[in-house]
Design an enzyme around this catalytic site. Structure first.
Site, PDB file in Angstrom:
ATOM      1  N   ARG A 235       0.623  -1.249  -0.141  1.00  0.00           N
ATOM      2  CA  ARG A 235      -0.044   0.026   0.091  1.00  0.00           C
ATOM      3  C   ARG A 235       0.828   0.895  -0.132  1.00  0.00           C
ATOM      4  O   ARG A 235       1.575   1.691   0.287  1.00  0.00           O
ATOM      5  CB  ARG A 235      -0.678  -0.690   1.540  1.00  0.00           C
ATOM      6  CG  ARG A 235      -2.233  -0.686   1.149  1.00  0.00           C
ATOM      7  CD  ARG A 235      -2.954  -0.109  -0.086  1.00  0.00           C
ATOM      8  NE  ARG A 235      -4.155  -1.413   0.118  1.00  0.00           N
ATOM      9  CZ  ARG A 235      -4.492  -1.882  -1.474  1.00  0.00           C
ATOM     10  NH1 ARG A 235      -3.483  -2.374  -1.955  1.00  0.00           N
ATOM     11  NH2 ARG A 235      -5.571  -2.652  -1.016  1.00  0.00           N
ATOM     12  N   ASP A 259       4.448   0.110  -6.884  1.00  0.00           N
ATOM     13  CA  ASP A 259       2.773  -0.217  -7.721  1.00  0.00           C
ATOM     14  C   ASP A 259       2.270   0.056  -7.294  1.00  0.00           C
ATOM     15  O   ASP A 259       0.775   0.349  -7.122  1.00  0.00           O
ATOM     16  CB  ASP A 259       2.853  -1.918  -7.194  1.00  0.00           C
ATOM     17  CG  ASP A 259       1.953  -2.594  -8.347  1.00  0.00           C
ATOM     18  OD1 ASP A 259       1.981  -2.181  -9.650  1.00  0.00           O
ATOM     19  OD2 ASP A 259       0.958  -3.319  -7.506  1.00  0.00           O
ATOM     20  N   GLU A 264      -1.825   7.875  -4.921  1.00  0.00           N
ATOM     21  CA  GLU A 264      -2.045   7.459  -6.120  1.00  0.00           C
ATOM     22  C   GLU A 264      -3.298   7.414  -7.014  1.00  0.00           C
ATOM     23  O   GLU A 264      -2.881   7.671  -8.274  1.00  0.00           O
ATOM     24  CB  GLU A 264      -1.335   5.915  -6.681  1.00  0.00           C
ATOM     25  CG  GLU A 264      -2.526   4.899  -6.170  1.00  0.00           C
ATOM     26  CD  GLU A 264      -2.544   3.362  -5.533  1.00  0.00           C
ATOM     27  OE1 GLU A 264      -1.165   2.587  -5.235  1.00  0.00           O
ATOM     28  OE2 GLU A 264      -3.575   2.479  -5.678  1.00  0.00           O
ATOM     29  N   HIS A 297      -0.550  -0.160  -9.697  1.00  0.00           N
ATOM     30  CA  HIS A 297      -1.016  -0.628  -9.093  1.00  0.00           C
ATOM     31  C   HIS A 297      -1.638  -1.485  -9.913  1.00  0.00           C
ATOM     32  O   HIS A 297      -3.149  -2.304  -9.817  1.00  0.00           O
ATOM     33  CB  HIS A 297      -2.314   0.169  -8.518  1.00  0.00           C
ATOM     34  CG  HIS A 297      -2.456  -0.750  -6.840  1.00  0.00           C
ATOM     35  ND1 HIS A 297      -3.184  -0.275  -5.948  1.00  0.00           N
ATOM     36  CD2 HIS A 297      -3.009  -1.869  -6.654  1.00  0.00           C
ATOM     37  CE1 HIS A 297      -3.382  -1.106  -4.716  1.00  0.00           C
ATOM     38  NE2 HIS A 297      -3.442  -2.227  -5.116  1.00  0.00           N
TER      39      HIS A 297
HETATM   40  P1  NAD Z   1      -2.338 -11.197   4.935  1.00  0.00           P
HETATM   41  O1  NAD Z   1      -2.537 -10.770   5.365  1.00  0.00           O
HETATM   42  O2  NAD Z   1      -1.651 -13.218   4.194  1.00  0.00           O
HETATM   43  O3  NAD Z   1      -0.513 -10.784   5.231  1.00  0.00           O
HETATM   44  C1  NAD Z   1       0.459 -10.193   5.652  1.00  0.00           C
HETATM   45  C2  NAD Z   1       1.587  -9.990   7.047  1.00  0.00           C
HETATM   46  O4  NAD Z   1       1.771  -9.135   7.377  1.00  0.00           O
HETATM   47  C3  NAD Z   1       0.767 -10.896   8.492  1.00  0.00           C
HETATM   48  O5  NAD Z   1       1.307 -12.435   8.117  1.00  0.00           O
HETATM   49  C4  NAD Z   1       0.181  -9.660   9.542  1.00  0.00           C
HETATM   50  O6  NAD Z   1       0.803 -11.294  10.521  1.00  0.00           O
HETATM   51  C5  NAD Z   1       1.358  -8.839   8.404  1.00  0.00           C
HETATM   52  N1  NAD Z   1       1.827  -8.119   9.520  1.00  0.00           N
HETATM   53  C6  NAD Z   1       0.364  -6.795   9.732  1.00  0.00           C
HETATM   54  N2  NAD Z   1       1.293  -5.993  10.284  1.00  0.00           N
HETATM   55  C7  NAD Z   1       2.424  -6.163   9.911  1.00  0.00           C
HETATM   56  C8  NAD Z   1       3.047  -4.580  10.475  1.00  0.00           C
HETATM   57  N3  NAD Z   1       2.957  -3.357  10.988  1.00  0.00           N
HETATM   58  N4  NAD Z   1       4.802  -5.083  10.823  1.00  0.00           N
HETATM   59  C9  NAD Z   1       5.195  -6.577   9.760  1.00  0.00           C
HETATM   60  N5  NAD Z   1       4.087  -7.645   9.390  1.00  0.00           N
HETATM   61  C10 NAD Z   1       2.438  -7.377   9.686  1.00  0.00           C
HETATM   62  O7  NAD Z   1      -1.626 -10.617   2.921  1.00  0.00           O
HETATM   63  P2  NAD Z   1      -0.950 -10.400   1.687  1.00  0.00           P
HETATM   64  O8  NAD Z   1      -1.997 -11.640   1.185  1.00  0.00           O
HETATM   65  O9  NAD Z   1      -0.162 -11.182   2.162  1.00  0.00           O
HETATM   66  O10 NAD Z   1      -1.234  -9.314   1.127  1.00  0.00           O
HETATM   67  C11 NAD Z   1      -0.379  -8.160   1.786  1.00  0.00           C
HETATM   68  C12 NAD Z   1      -0.930  -6.482   1.501  1.00  0.00           C
HETATM   69  O11 NAD Z   1      -0.370  -6.381   0.567  1.00  0.00           O
HETATM   70  C13 NAD Z   1      -2.828  -6.816   1.130  1.00  0.00           C
HETATM   71  O12 NAD Z   1      -3.075  -6.364   2.540  1.00  0.00           O
HETATM   72  C14 NAD Z   1      -2.495  -5.622   0.632  1.00  0.00           C
HETATM   73  O13 NAD Z   1      -2.754  -4.207   0.752  1.00  0.00           O
HETATM   74  C15 NAD Z   1      -1.699  -6.218  -0.500  1.00  0.00           C
HETATM   75  N6  NAD Z   1      -1.920  -6.195  -1.706  1.00  0.00           N
HETATM   76  C16 NAD Z   1      -1.222  -5.414  -3.036  1.00  0.00           C
HETATM   77  C17 NAD Z   1      -2.045  -5.484  -4.441  1.00  0.00           C
HETATM   78  C18 NAD Z   1      -1.720  -5.835  -5.405  1.00  0.00           C
HETATM   79  O14 NAD Z   1      -1.615  -5.417  -6.927  1.00  0.00           O
HETATM   80  N7  NAD Z   1      -0.046  -4.421  -5.487  1.00  0.00           N
HETATM   81  C19 NAD Z   1      -2.233  -6.495  -4.806  1.00  0.00           C
HETATM   82  C20 NAD Z   1      -3.112  -7.696  -3.317  1.00  0.00           C
HETATM   83  C21 NAD Z   1      -2.517  -7.150  -2.005  1.00  0.00           C
HETATM   84  C1  COI Z   2      -5.849  -5.887  -3.012  1.00  0.00           C
HETATM   85  O1  COI Z   2      -6.296  -6.770  -3.462  1.00  0.00           O
HETATM   86  O2  COI Z   2      -5.168  -5.476  -1.869  1.00  0.00           O
HETATM   87  C2  COI Z   2      -5.131  -5.249  -4.459  1.00  0.00           C
HETATM   88  O3  COI Z   2      -4.475  -3.913  -3.646  1.00  0.00           O
HETATM   89  C3  COI Z   2      -5.761  -5.390  -5.770  1.00  0.00           C
HETATM   90  C4  COI Z   2      -6.401  -4.103  -6.487  1.00  0.00           C
HETATM   91  C5  COI Z   2      -7.216  -4.283  -7.787  1.00  0.00           C
HETATM   92  C6  COI Z   2      -7.038  -3.170  -5.355  1.00  0.00           C
END
Ligand code: NAD
Ligand code: COI
Length: 334
Positions: A235, A259, A264, A297
């Site tokens: 994020r 990303d 953004e 993103h």
């Molecule tokens: P997840 O919940 O499986 O894993 C997140 C991990 O972060 C967990 O193990 C949690 O314990 C840890 N965590 C939480 N707060 C923390 C902190 N302050 N310090 C250290 N560790 C911490 O989530 P995920 O599926 O791995 O996704 C992670 C993040 O990626 C999502 O929350 C989302 O914001 C982002 N994301 C981005 C995209 C994209 O297209 N760029 C897509 C999907 C997800």
């Molecule tokens: C998420 O799945 O959290 C993402 O960041 C992907 C986006 C389409 C919002």
């Protein structure tokens, strides 16, 4: 039963059509617009809403849905930081997400950003565009020489670790909740400070919470190695743009792969013709740098991910409407 979906794009329609065919008793209607106070009434007559957007879900939109009797919302993505849970509580709305649609999509993107940074691909591409087919000075580094600090070892972070190890990188990790497997392999450091001090490359895979906004600020960057690379596919609000720019200006940060970006929504999702036309000066500043790679993103944006996002979100919304508790439940007031 009727489900109304917001923000449906052309690339989602084949998967949506599949889901409709598998669920002929459910009436599905949709718009390509996002959920706003202006579009909320489009869901009139529906029992639940499926939605996807990166902008905040406004309280007024949720109030209108609630007044329409809609108490089940399912997002098609992972992160739910754009909801205020107090709003959900006040309107008695249940929320589900899609926690695992394809961690590989995002992990691959992060690992590719790292590769492009350490092999200086944007500089090589720029030379190529100028007809310069020479080697120097764009000498690269290898993954196996890098200590990569993975912050967040959830679904995405763990896949990123496997991929990085496949390339031969040394991985260290930090998470507030430790994963047993990662722990068994001795990858965890105890503090973020330790990770900052040891990592040549840092990649973020944590959710945005009220505790970690702008966790990468000037103080954090000061603790990092000189010439560190930073990658963010989590994020934008995890990194202070001003601190990042300062670090890039001084050379403390050798490069960044982003990303996601703070603010953004000022630029992503639109066609600007040229980066010269970007209306946000800070993002323009970052976009103009050869050692910064920006992607809009789209780390998630693969065929597999899109299919799973539709399938899982609609199944979850159906469950919520039927009073079941899907394992994708994020929030329920009761
Ligand atoms: P997840 O919940 O499986 O894993 C997140 C991990 O972060 C967990 O193990 C949690 O314990 C840890 N965590 C939480 N707060 C923390 C902190 N302050 N310090 C250290 N560790 C911490 O989530 P995920 O599926 O791995 O996704 C992670 C993040 O990626 C999502 O929350 C989302 O914001 C982002 N994301 C981005 C995209 C994209 O297209 N760029 C897509 C999907 C997800
Ligand atoms: C998420 O799945 O959290 C993402 O960041 C992907 C986006 C389409 C919002």
């Amino acid at each position: 039963m009727k489900i109304f979906a917001y923000g449906i794009r052309e690339d989602e329609k084949p998967s949506l059509e599949n889901w409709k065919q598998a669920n002929p008793d459910i009436d599905v209607d949709f718009t390509n617009e996002t959920l706003t106070p202006e579009t909320a009434k489009l869901a009139t007559g529906a029992n639940g809403v499926v939605t996807l957007q990166t902008t905040p879900y406004q309280r007024e939109s949720l109030q209108i849905l609630s007044d329409l009797g809609i108490k089940s919302i399912s997002i098609r993505n992972v992160g739910y930081d754009n909801f205020d849970f107090q709003d959900l509580k006040d309107f008695g709305i249940k929320l589900s997400n899609v926690p695992v649609y394809s961690p590989n999509a995002i992990a691959e993107h992060a690992v590719l950003l790292i590769g492009r940074l350490i092999r200086r691909i944007p500089e090589v591409d720029q030379k190529f565009d100028n007809g310069d087919f020479t080697w120097a000075p764009t000498i690269g580094k290898e993954y196996r020489e890098q200590t990569v600090g993975v912050i967040g070892t959830g679904h995405i972070g763990r896949v990123a670790i496997q991929m990085l190890q496949g390339f031969g990188a040394k991985v260290i990790a930090y998470d507030v909740y430790r994963n047993k497997d990662i722990e068994k392999h001795g990858l965890y450091v105890d503090t973020l400070e330790e990770l900052y001090q040891q990592a040549d490359v840092i990649t973020l895979h944590v959710p945005l919470t009220s505790d970690n906004a702008y966790m990468i600020d000037e103080k954090a960057i000061d603790q990092m190695k000189d010439g560190v690379y930073i990658v963010n596919c989590a994020r934008g609000e995890l990194i202070s743009n001003d601190a990042l720019i300062k670090g890039l200006d001084s050379g403390k940060i050798a490069g960044a792969g982003l990303d996601v970006l703070d603010h953004e929504n000022n630029v992503f999702g639109q066609k600007w013709g040229s980066i010269n036309n970007l209306p946000d000066p800070t993002i323009k500043n970052l976009a103009e740098r050869i050692n910064v790679i920006l992607t809009p993103h789209n780390a998630f944006y693969t065929e597999t991910a899109i299919h799973n996002m539709i399938e899982i979100s609609f199944n979850s919304n159906k469950d919520l409407i039927e009073g079941k508790i899907p394992d994708t439940l994020v929030y329920s007031a009761k």
